[in-house]
Structures are given as C-alpha cells and as structure tokens.
Motif scaffolding. Sequence first.
Motif, mmCIF file in Angstrom:
data_model
loop_
_atom_site.group_PDB
_atom_site.id
_atom_site.type_symbol
_atom_site.label_atom_id
_atom_site.label_comp_id
_atom_site.label_asym_id
_atom_site.label_seq_id
_atom_site.Cartn_x
_atom_site.Cartn_y
_atom_site.Cartn_z
ATOM 1 N N ALA A 34 28.050 32.451 36.165
ATOM 2 C CA ALA A 34 27.907 32.418 37.744
ATOM 3 C C ALA A 34 29.095 32.149 38.358
ATOM 4 O O ALA A 34 29.374 32.542 39.715
ATOM 5 N N ASN A 35 30.086 31.421 37.842
ATOM 6 C CA ASN A 35 31.378 31.118 38.391
ATOM 7 C C ASN A 35 32.431 32.633 38.451
ATOM 8 O O ASN A 35 33.113 32.669 39.226
ATOM 9 N N VAL A 36 31.864 33.355 37.209
ATOM 10 C CA VAL A 36 32.760 34.605 37.200
ATOM 11 C C VAL A 36 32.239 35.590 38.526
ATOM 12 O O VAL A 36 33.147 36.024 39.277
ATOM 13 N N CYS A 37 31.257 35.442 39.080
ATOM 14 C CA CYS A 37 30.830 35.943 40.233
ATOM 15 C C CYS A 37 31.306 35.669 41.448
ATOM 16 O O CYS A 37 31.649 36.340 42.285
ATOM 17 N N MET A 38 31.785 34.446 41.358
ATOM 18 C CA MET A 38 32.690 34.076 42.501
ATOM 19 C C MET A 38 33.998 33.804 42.334
ATOM 20 O O MET A 38 34.748 34.005 43.559
ATOM 21 N N LEU A 39 34.663 34.121 41.273
ATOM 22 C CA LEU A 39 36.011 34.161 40.921
ATOM 23 C C LEU A 39 36.609 35.381 40.761
ATOM 24 O O LEU A 39 37.584 36.085 41.635
ATOM 25 N N ALA A 40 35.847 36.477 40.245
ATOM 26 C CA ALA A 40 36.475 37.691 39.893
ATOM 27 C C ALA A 40 36.606 38.586 41.267
ATOM 28 O O ALA A 40 37.719 39.019 41.113
ATOM 29 N N PRO A 41 35.506 38.864 41.918
ATOM 30 C CA PRO A 41 35.930 39.603 43.218
ATOM 31 C C PRO A 41 37.123 39.327 44.068
ATOM 32 O O PRO A 41 37.855 40.038 44.537
ATOM 33 N N PRO A 42 37.061 38.038 44.431
ATOM 34 C CA PRO A 42 38.297 37.439 45.531
ATOM 35 C C PRO A 42 39.657 37.656 44.795
ATOM 36 O O PRO A 42 40.668 37.966 45.436
ATOM 37 N N MET A 43 39.614 37.372 43.509
ATOM 38 C CA MET A 43 41.172 37.695 42.874
ATOM 39 C C MET A 43 41.275 39.171 42.431
ATOM 40 O O MET A 43 42.370 39.513 42.670
ATOM 41 N N LEU A 44 40.494 39.769 42.156
ATOM 42 C CA LEU A 44 40.729 41.238 41.592
ATOM 43 C C LEU A 44 40.797 42.459 42.856
ATOM 44 O O LEU A 44 41.468 43.261 42.825
ATOM 45 N N ASN A 45 39.851 42.040 43.750
ATOM 46 C CA ASN A 45 39.862 43.055 44.978
ATOM 47 C C ASN A 45 41.224 43.365 45.628
ATOM 48 O O ASN A 45 41.469 44.774 45.708
ATOM 49 N N PRO A 46 41.853 42.484 46.029
ATOM 50 C CA PRO A 46 43.377 42.773 46.528
ATOM 51 C C PRO A 46 44.264 43.545 45.751
ATOM 52 O O PRO A 46 44.898 44.372 46.006
ATOM 53 N N ILE A 47 43.905 43.106 44.336
ATOM 54 C CA ILE A 47 44.892 43.971 43.254
ATOM 55 C C ILE A 47 44.563 45.280 43.098
ATOM 56 O O ILE A 47 45.334 46.194 42.992
#
Length: 320
Positions: free
Chosen positions: A285-298
């Motif tokens: 559940a935390n991956v769902c909240m963490l991964a997109p915001p971190m990786l989208n700009p990259i």
Amino acid sequence: MSSAPGMTSFNHTGASHTVFHLLGIPGLEDQHVWISIPFFMSYVIALLGNSLLIFIIFMERSLHEPMYLFLCMLAGADLVLSTCTVPQALAIFWFNVREIALDRCITQLFFIHSTFIAESGILLVMAFDRYIAICYPLRYTSILTHTLIGKIGVIAFLRSYCTILPIIFLLKRLTFCQNNVIPHTYCEHIGLAKYACNDIRVNIWYGFAILMLTVVLDVLLIFVSYVLILHAVFHIPSQDARHKALNTCGSHVCVIILFYGPGIFTILTQRFGRHIPPHIHILLANVCMLAPPMLNPIIYGIKTKQIWEQVAHVLFIKQK
C-alpha cells in the motif's frame, strides 16, 4: 482483530473513539528505523523531482504545450499524494508518534483518496492528449487550447473532491466503539470504517461505486485511447514517423503502469493472498503512494528530450 502488545490500553467499548493509534507496519516494529530510510529518500526525491519539474515547465515558455501542462498537474498531484502519507509514516518510524485524532484521520484519507482519483483523471487526459497529437496532429494546438486545458484540470480535481466529499459525512455518522488501533501508516476509508459499531454497508457500496465510476472507468478509457492510437500509428507509412509517434507515448505508458500496477497487485494480494503476512499488504500500500511520485519525474526527465535539456540547463547553468 488483536492489537499489538502494549497497545491494549487503547481499546475501549461503549464510547465512540475520537483518537486512533497507527501501528506503522505491524510485525516489523523493530525494523521501523531501517524501513524509514527508503521512505525518507523516496520522499526527498519526489519533492525535489516534482518541484523541479513544475518550476521548469512554468519558467520555460517552449514547454507551455498541452502535454507538459498536464505533466505539471500530475507533478502537483504527486506532491500532494506523497506529502499526505510519508511525513505521517516517518513520524511513526522516528518519533513513535502514533496518535491521530479522528478528524485529522478523516482529513488525511479525504486528501489521499481524492488526489489518487485526480491523478487517475490526469492520466486519462494525458492519454487523450496523445490521441489528439497522433491522430489529429494538424489540429492539436487548436483543439487543446490553454483555456480548454485549464477547464480540464479544474474538472479533474472537482470530480475527485466531489466524489470523495460524501465519505466525510458517511464516516462522521459512525460510532467508533471497537478497537481503535489501526495497523497501518496512514488512514483510509474502509480501514477506518470497519472499526464502527454501525452498519457500514453504505460505506462499502459507495466506496465500490466510486472505484468503478472513476479509476476503473479511467483505465478502460485509457485502454480504448491506446487501441485507437496504435491503430493510427500502424497505418503511418513512414517507419521513422511510426517510431517517433510510439516514442512520444513511451513515458506516458510507463507512468500508467507505475500508477495502476502496484494498486492492482495490492488488490489481488488482498483478495487472494490470505496467507500473506499483514506487513506485506501495508508495504505494498505504501509502494502505491511512494513509487509514482518518486519515479514519474525521473521517467519524464529521462525519456523527454525537451525536459532533460532544461533540467541540464538549470542544474549546470554555472558551468555554461
């Protein structure tokens, strides 16, 4: 559900709880300090990456095109989504701050759910943007004017807030007389409602209806958009033009998979993975909240030449 050792004093009956206690990641309490490291690093990357993306798109006039303006909205939603969840988790991991007032819990879940739906809507609009750009390239800028983009952005956020707003009233009507220990790092709708003594079928069905009419509908429309895009692309006679058209969709497809993928996997594990430990569900559940915001700009920074050039210009301007 049994509470963690040392937390039994928090359990009361016969009165409605106004304070709840977030456990963090149950079963891994002794590892919270180590778990906090990737949480903190992901949050810092998300803050810096999305803030830089917004700054570059606003400052560089050549990036004031529909695709980049929608990307700016996505970055803003990512900032809100990560800020709604990660600081709370870090407070638990570092300072053992577990108490959360009911009103604050409801406010948190309101912004988490509404921002998630808004982000889903923005991804749908970005798919529509790619469809117009590839299928109607000569009319692209005349169709997607700045006025229309602004209206689309307002509608996307209004849709999310208006659909989640009733949840506040559905939760406020409940009496929370059961266990007030939440085995999670943040509050969410059904995770909170299940501690009520009242009948929560309305909450369950309303939550299901929202999911179907927003996120699931968005996924279906995105799929249809890409079927039409692929149909158009494979009818382009030039191989170079075909490759260029597919390349412009690459970043968006990566972001779509990153956004919906962990969520779908989480739902499947909750539905079929009955023997999976609870801490795995919480981590997912935390991956769902963490991964997109971190990786989208990259992803957009690496795969989009115009953004990468501007990032390089901003970061290394002193050397030039």
